[in-house]
Structure formats: structure tokens, C-alpha cells
Design a protein around this motif. Structure first.
Motif, PDB file in Angstrom:
ATOM      1  N   LEU A  92       0.829  -1.208   0.000  1.00 15.68           N
ATOM      2  CA  LEU A  92       0.000   0.000   0.000  1.00 15.68           C
ATOM      3  C   LEU A  92       0.859   1.252   0.000  1.00 15.68           C
ATOM      4  N   LYS A  93       1.947   1.248   0.775  1.00 13.85           N
ATOM      5  CA  LYS A  93       2.860   2.393   0.793  1.00 13.85           C
ATOM      6  C   LYS A  93       3.464   2.607  -0.591  1.00 13.85           C
ATOM      7  N   ALA A  94       3.921   1.533  -1.226  1.00 10.67           N
ATOM      8  CA  ALA A  94       4.514   1.642  -2.566  1.00 10.67           C
ATOM      9  C   ALA A  94       3.503   2.157  -3.583  1.00 10.67           C
ATOM     10  N   ASP A  95       2.221   1.868  -3.341  1.00 12.36           N
ATOM     11  CA  ASP A  95       1.172   2.301  -4.261  1.00 12.36           C
ATOM     12  C   ASP A  95       0.577   3.661  -3.900  1.00 12.36           C
ATOM     13  N   GLY A  96       1.191   4.350  -2.925  1.00 15.43           N
ATOM     14  CA  GLY A  96       0.810   5.730  -2.656  1.00 15.43           C
ATOM     15  C   GLY A  96       0.011   6.011  -1.407  1.00 15.43           C
ATOM     16  N   CYS A  97      -0.328   4.994  -0.627  1.00 17.05           N
ATOM     17  CA  CYS A  97      -1.043   5.237   0.629  1.00 17.05           C
ATOM     18  C   CYS A  97      -0.051   5.717   1.683  1.00 17.05           C
ATOM     19  N   GLU A  98      -0.503   6.569   2.555  1.00 20.57           N
ATOM     20  CA  GLU A  98       0.339   7.068   3.648  1.00 20.57           C
ATOM     21  C   GLU A  98       0.255   6.114   4.828  1.00 20.57           C
ATOM     22  N   VAL A  99       1.394   5.636   5.307  1.00 23.21           N
ATOM     23  CA  VAL A  99       1.426   4.783   6.495  1.00 23.21           C
ATOM     24  C   VAL A  99       1.445   5.699   7.713  1.00 23.21           C
ATOM     25  N   LEU A 100       0.410   5.594   8.539  1.00 22.98           N
ATOM     26  CA  LEU A 100       0.297   6.441   9.724  1.00 22.98           C
ATOM     27  C   LEU A 100       1.027   5.841  10.911  1.00 22.98           C
ATOM     28  N   SER A 101       1.043   4.500  10.997  1.00 22.45           N
ATOM     29  CA  SER A 101       1.749   3.824  12.082  1.00 22.45           C
ATOM     30  C   SER A 101       2.027   2.383  11.694  1.00 22.45           C
ATOM     31  N   GLY A 102       3.103   1.851  12.310  1.00 24.45           N
ATOM     32  CA  GLY A 102       3.423   0.442  12.139  1.00 24.45           C
ATOM     33  C   GLY A 102       4.070   0.115  10.826  1.00 24.45           C
ATOM     34  N   PRO A 103       4.127  -1.177  10.566  1.00 23.84           N
ATOM     35  CA  PRO A 103       3.617  -2.267  11.389  1.00 23.84           C
ATOM     36  C   PRO A 103       4.331  -2.338  12.746  1.00 23.84           C
ATOM     37  N   ARG A 104       3.549  -2.724  13.746  1.00 20.15           N
ATOM     38  CA  ARG A 104       4.064  -2.745  15.115  1.00 20.15           C
ATOM     39  C   ARG A 104       3.161  -3.578  16.008  1.00 20.15           C
ATOM     40  N   THR A 105       3.690  -3.941  17.154  1.00 23.42           N
ATOM     41  CA  THR A 105       2.873  -4.564  18.186  1.00 23.42           C
ATOM     42  C   THR A 105       2.453  -3.465  19.137  1.00 23.42           C
ATOM     43  N   THR A 106       1.166  -3.320  19.342  1.00 27.00           N
ATOM     44  CA  THR A 106       0.645  -2.260  20.206  1.00 27.00           C
ATOM     45  C   THR A 106       0.802  -2.654  21.665  1.00 27.00           C
ATOM     46  N   GLY A 107       0.581  -1.714  22.550  1.00 30.94           N
ATOM     47  CA  GLY A 107       0.681  -1.963  23.987  1.00 30.94           C
ATOM     48  C   GLY A 107      -0.255  -3.051  24.481  1.00 30.94           C
ATOM     49  N   ASP A 108      -1.369  -3.252  23.779  1.00 36.59           N
ATOM     50  CA  ASP A 108      -2.305  -4.303  24.187  1.00 36.59           C
ATOM     51  C   ASP A 108      -2.115  -5.589  23.394  1.00 36.59           C
ATOM     52  N   GLY A 109      -0.986  -5.686  22.653  1.00 38.14           N
ATOM     53  CA  GLY A 109      -0.610  -6.956  22.045  1.00 38.14           C
ATOM     54  C   GLY A 109      -1.067  -7.196  20.621  1.00 38.14           C
ATOM     55  N   TYR A 110      -1.706  -6.232  19.986  1.00 40.46           N
ATOM     56  CA  TYR A 110      -2.126  -6.411  18.602  1.00 40.46           C
ATOM     57  C   TYR A 110      -0.974  -6.088  17.653  1.00 40.46           C
ATOM     58  N   TYR A 111      -0.865  -6.840  16.581  1.00 41.23           N
ATOM     59  CA  TYR A 111       0.104  -6.523  15.537  1.00 41.23           C
ATOM     60  C   TYR A 111      -0.669  -5.858  14.419  1.00 41.23           C
ATOM     61  N   GLU A 112      -0.280  -4.634  14.069  1.00 44.65           N
ATOM     62  CA  GLU A 112      -1.076  -3.860  13.129  1.00 44.65           C
ATOM     63  C   GLU A 112      -0.269  -2.750  12.480  1.00 44.65           C
ATOM     64  N   SER A 113      -0.861  -2.206  11.444  1.00 45.76           N
ATOM     65  CA  SER A 113      -0.426  -0.940  10.869  1.00 45.76           C
ATOM     66  C   SER A 113      -1.692  -0.145  10.592  1.00 45.76           C
ATOM     67  N   CYS A 114      -1.516   1.144  10.387  1.00 49.02           N
ATOM     68  CA  CYS A 114      -2.652   1.991  10.023  1.00 49.02           C
ATOM     69  C   CYS A 114      -2.233   2.805   8.812  1.00 49.02           C
ATOM     70  N   VAL A 115      -3.049   2.759   7.754  1.00 49.81           N
ATOM     71  CA  VAL A 115      -2.744   3.493   6.529  1.00 49.81           C
ATOM     72  C   VAL A 115      -3.894   4.433   6.201  1.00 49.81           C
ATOM     73  N   LEU A 116      -3.543   5.508   5.516  1.00 49.66           N
ATOM     74  CA  LEU A 116      -4.516   6.488   5.062  1.00 49.66           C
ATOM     75  C   LEU A 116      -4.648   6.325   3.556  1.00 49.66           C
ATOM     76  N   CYS A 117      -5.857   6.101   3.085  1.00 44.93           N
ATOM     77  CA  CYS A 117      -6.090   5.869   1.660  1.00 44.93           C
ATOM     78  C   CYS A 117      -7.392   6.531   1.250  1.00 44.93           C
TER      79      CYS A 117
END
Length: 127
Positions: A92-117
Motif C-alpha cells: 500500500l505504501k509503494a502504491d501511494g497510501c500514507e502509512v500512519l503507524s506500524g507495522p508494530r505490536t501495540t501496547g495491548d498486544g495487537y500486531y497492526e499498521s494503520c494506513v490512510l487511503c
């Protein structure tokens, strides 16, 4: 009880349909078009049974909005593994979406990223 579907307005209905088909394997139902109002929508179905309605209509206002605000925050899409989160985020980043966070493990244990599209839609990509 379960949530039946989530709906979002988009600027370009066909672009949004293609986006969700390409990146998340969505299957679009038939186009609904109300000739009187100009409203159009697709229901997108996903393998697990979840549905997302994408919609447009004449006269929508394209307001700028803060990323951190009350109300709608994001739609989370589960892709099955941490490796898939990494891969899709990079794609998604290569295709032009902005990565807002991550990929990462959050404080509550989720593995995620957040993108703006698409029209400022925040998508959380998670395991």
C-alpha cells in the motif's frame, strides 16, 4: 447480535471498489443506483462474511478532518498473519497510501499498521 455492515462515502466509487478488490479480495455485488437521487452503492463481501458498503451521491462535501477526532476512527481489516500485515502495508505504501503507524505490536498486544487511503479513509491492517 452482530454488525451487519459498515458504510463509507467515497469520491470515486469504481476506484474504491477496485481498491478493496485488489488489496483485500472483496467481491462486489451489483451496483445499486437510485436514478431519482443519484445515490449509488456497492456492497463488498469478504471471505469471512463481513460486508462493507461503499457509496457516492451528488453534492457530497469533501471536508478536511483531523485524524484524531470524535466519531469514526477507522475500519480494521484482518489479513491473517504478521507477515501479511507487513507485506500489505509495504504494498500500500509503494502504491501511494500514507502509512500512519506500524507495522508494530501495540501496547495491548495487537500486531497492526494503520494506513490512510481513499478520501482520507483510515484502514487498520491487523492479524
Amino acid at each position: 447480535m452482530q454488525i451487519e455492515h459498515v458504510a463509507v462515502y467515497v469520491a470515486d466509487l469504481e476506484e474504491a471498489r477496485g481498491f478493496f478488490e485488489t488489496y483485500f479480495g472483496a467481491r462486489a455485488g451489483a451496483l445499486y443506483h437510485n436514478q431519482k437521487t443519484g445515490f449509488r452503492s456497492y456492497f463488498l463481501s469478504f471471505d469471512d462474511g463481513a460486508r462493507l458498503e461503499i457509496m457516492d451521491k451528488p453534492g457530497l462535501v469533501a471536508d478536511e478532518h483531523a485524524l484524531s477526532r470524535r466519531g469514526y476512527a477507522h475500519v480494521a481489516m484482518s489479513v491473517g498473519s504478521a507477515a501479511a500485515v507487513d507485506e500489505l502495508t509495504a504494498r500500500l505504501k509503494a502504491d501511494g497510501c500514507e502509512v500512519l503507524s506500524g507495522p508494530r505490536t501495540t501496547g495491548d498486544g495487537y500486531y497492526e499498521s494503520c494506513v490512510l487511503c481513499l478520501d482520507g479513509l483510515q484502514l487498520e491492517i491487523t492479524v
